[in-house]
Design an enzyme around this catalytic site. Sequence first.
Site, PDB file in Angstrom:
ATOM      1  N   GLY A  17       0.839  -1.196   0.000  1.00 34.02           N
ATOM      2  CA  GLY A  17       0.000   0.000   0.000  1.00 34.02           C
ATOM      3  C   GLY A  17       0.870   1.240   0.000  1.00 34.02           C
ATOM      4  N   ALA A  18       2.006   1.145  -0.686  1.00 29.44           N
ATOM      5  CA  ALA A  18       3.040   2.179  -0.602  1.00 29.44           C
ATOM      6  C   ALA A  18       2.609   3.527  -1.162  1.00 29.44           C
ATOM      7  CB  ALA A  18       4.300   1.704  -1.332  1.00 29.44           C
ATOM      8  N   GLY A  20      -0.476   4.843  -1.049  1.00 25.46           N
ATOM      9  CA  GLY A  20      -1.632   5.421  -0.376  1.00 25.46           C
ATOM     10  C   GLY A  20      -1.241   6.528   0.589  1.00 25.46           C
ATOM     11  N   ASN A 127      -5.797   1.552  14.628  1.00 19.74           N
ATOM     12  CA  ASN A 127      -5.236   2.883  14.858  1.00 19.74           C
ATOM     13  C   ASN A 127      -3.970   2.718  15.688  1.00 19.74           C
ATOM     14  OD1 ASN A 127      -4.728   5.571  15.969  1.00 19.74           O
ATOM     15  ND2 ASN A 127      -6.742   6.093  15.152  1.00 19.74           N
ATOM     16  N   HIS A 159     -14.298  11.433   9.513  1.00 17.58           N
ATOM     17  CA  HIS A 159     -13.143  11.232   8.638  1.00 17.58           C
ATOM     18  C   HIS A 159     -13.375  11.939   7.308  1.00 17.58           C
ATOM     19  CE1 HIS A 159     -12.305   7.932  11.474  1.00 17.58           C
ATOM     20  NE2 HIS A 159     -11.048   8.048  11.076  1.00 17.58           N
ATOM     21  N   LYS A 163     -13.062   8.196   2.847  1.00 22.39           N
ATOM     22  CA  LYS A 163     -13.017   6.961   3.647  1.00 22.39           C
ATOM     23  C   LYS A 163     -14.302   6.174   3.432  1.00 22.39           C
ATOM     24  CE  LYS A 163     -12.125   5.215   8.329  1.00 22.39           C
ATOM     25  NZ  LYS A 163     -11.061   4.287   7.856  1.00 22.39           N
TER      26      LYS A 163
END
Length: 251
Positions: A17-18, A20, A127, A159, A163
Site C-alpha cells: 500500500g506504498a 496510499g 489505529n 473522517h 473513507k
Amino acid sequence: MALSANKQTVIPIALCGAAGRMGREIFRAAAMSPEICIVRAYEAPGHRSLGARVGEVSIEPDDVPTFLDDCRVMVDFSAPLAAVLPHLEKAAARGVAAVVGSTGLEPAQRDRMEKLAGRIPILYAANMSLGVNLLIVLAQRAQELLGKAGFDVDVVETHHRGKKDAPSGTALMIEHHLRLVDPEVDVRHHSLRAGDVVGEHTVQFTGAGERLELTHRAGSREAFARGVMAAVHFLAGKTPGMYDMRKVLGL
C-alpha cells in the site's frame, strides 16, 4: 529469503500500500528512523504508481516472485482489503513478521489472520497512535464506573469524505475494548464523512443531567506513522502470536 534477525542492526521492511496516504507518511517516518529501512514497496498490479521511485526503492507489483525478499517485517496498509490475506499468507510462508493497519477487515479475514499468527508474529491495529490507544484505556475506566449508573454510550467519528468503511476501524476497536469491560454494553455508532478530516473520535457517556466526552483528534497522519515505526521495532524478533498497540505502548 527473509534476512536473519540476529545479523541485522537495521530492520529491513516491506511496505504494502506504498502509494496510499498512509504509505506516503510511512516513507517519511522511516526516512527519519535510522534503525528502519524500507527495502521493498508494493502496490496492486496495474496501479498507476508502479515503477515510481520513492527514496531508494521503486514501487513493484505485489505479485512479483521476489515478494518480501530481504525483509524482516512487512507493513501492510493495502487497499483493496482483498490483498491483505494473500500478503499475510506469503509472509507466513517466508517467516516474515507483519504489521497490519488496513481497516474494514471482515470477521472471516480476522479469523484467518489469527490462525496465521500461529506461524509468525502479527500486530494488527486499526489505529496506531498513542493518543487513541490511551483514549481506549480511559474509556474502559469510564465504562467500569458509569456503566453501573446506566449511562448511554455513543461513539462519534469523523473522517475525510474518501473513507469508505463506516463505522471506522478505530470506532469498532473502541467498542471491542468496551465490551471487554461489559459484554452487554450497547454502543451506538455515528459516522461523518466530510472534507479532509484525518480522524476524530469521541466516546460520549450520557447520564441524567450530565455528559462525559473523551475525544481524540488527529491533525495529520504523522502520529499514525510514528506508531507504525514503534510497532516495527516492537515486533522484530518477537515469537509468533497476535499483538496490538497497547502491548507496544505498555498500556
